[in-house]
Motif scaffolding. Sequence first.
Motif, PDB file in Angstrom:
ATOM      1  N   UNK A 139      82.561  15.295 -30.225  1.00 14.10           N
ATOM      2  CA  UNK A 139      82.808  14.089 -30.420  1.00 14.10           C
ATOM      3  C   UNK A 139      84.361  13.566 -30.423  1.00 14.10           C
ATOM      4  N   UNK A 140      85.276  14.492 -30.728  1.00 14.66           N
ATOM      5  CA  UNK A 140      86.767  14.386 -30.570  1.00 14.66           C
ATOM      6  C   UNK A 140      87.184  14.480 -29.258  1.00 14.66           C
ATOM      7  N   UNK A 141      86.630  15.188 -28.285  1.00 10.29           N
ATOM      8  CA  UNK A 141      86.673  15.478 -26.889  1.00 10.29           C
ATOM      9  C   UNK A 141      86.908  14.185 -26.193  1.00 10.29           C
ATOM     10  N   UNK A 142      87.906  14.129 -25.185  1.00  8.94           N
ATOM     11  CA  UNK A 142      87.646  13.247 -24.057  1.00  8.94           C
ATOM     12  C   UNK A 142      86.678  13.718 -22.963  1.00  8.94           C
ATOM     13  N   UNK A 143      86.387  12.620 -22.174  1.00  2.00           N
ATOM     14  CA  UNK A 143      85.449  13.270 -20.959  1.00  2.00           C
ATOM     15  C   UNK A 143      85.948  14.506 -20.191  1.00  2.00           C
ATOM     16  N   UNK A 144      86.913  14.413 -19.692  1.00  2.00           N
ATOM     17  CA  UNK A 144      87.598  15.325 -18.626  1.00  2.00           C
ATOM     18  C   UNK A 144      87.582  16.814 -19.383  1.00  2.00           C
ATOM     19  N   UNK A 145      87.572  16.732 -20.772  1.00  6.11           N
ATOM     20  CA  UNK A 145      87.746  18.161 -21.410  1.00  6.11           C
ATOM     21  C   UNK A 145      85.918  18.681 -21.617  1.00  6.11           C
ATOM     22  N   UNK A 146      85.319  17.994 -21.044  1.00  7.86           N
ATOM     23  CA  UNK A 146      83.775  18.488 -21.139  1.00  7.86           C
ATOM     24  C   UNK A 146      83.236  19.070 -19.696  1.00  7.86           C
ATOM     25  N   UNK A 147      82.364  19.952 -19.758  1.00 15.51           N
ATOM     26  CA  UNK A 147      81.630  20.438 -18.677  1.00 15.51           C
ATOM     27  C   UNK A 147      80.665  19.010 -17.956  1.00 15.51           C
TER      28      UNK A 147
END
Length: 230
Positions: A139-147
């Motif tokens: 939940x704390x991640x930004x979209x670019x940090x996700x697959x």
Amino acid sequence: MVELKNASVTYSNGVRALEDVSLTVNDGEFAFVVGESGAGKSTLIKLLLREVESDLPEQGQKPSVVKVNGFDLNKLRPKEIPMLRRTIGFVFQDFKLIDNINVKENIAFVLRCVDAPEKYIRKRIYTIFGLLGMSEDKLKCYPHELSGGEQQRVAIARALVNDPQLIIADEPTGNLDPHTSLEIVRLLKDINKRGNTTVLMVTHEHSLVQKVGGRVINIRQGKVDFDGVI
């Protein structure tokens, strides 16, 4: 429920994108909408979202019917269109997440648009996120940090958070590898079963549809040429 009878759409340039489409999708049903590029799938979505209108019948023709979630779209006034769209959750092929805010705020954005209380927003986010099989630290991640698969799960959470009656997933696996694509379809199927949420998944990936199975509505040259279970 989605109900179309004799629905046609002709664009201003004269292109007949849908022609005499009749179909019913009952509450709690899951259906694939398939067809090649240019078949009319996108126009069907626009019709359900009231981005385009069904043609007025010519003299002697049967009147068209376009109903979605209790709204009669042929009689819908412009100021009522946002009310219709609040009953629909939309999942995009390219996710459409907001890059400069984290996952939690991406999901919360939908509820803030309808002035939901902050206490409810916090509770609802964690409830929905728990259905997706992702750890809360995401939940704390930004979209670019996700697959890509994780981004699509967040997009599904955003579509679900306002508790819509209908989810329209437009090519939700188009940017994903085959394994992740299958996971996303199974997730949508699971959401459909758990919440009795109606799901329309639009796709051109016939192999994926055959692997999962279920009701298939095939659009060809603006017409429904198959509607059945495979």
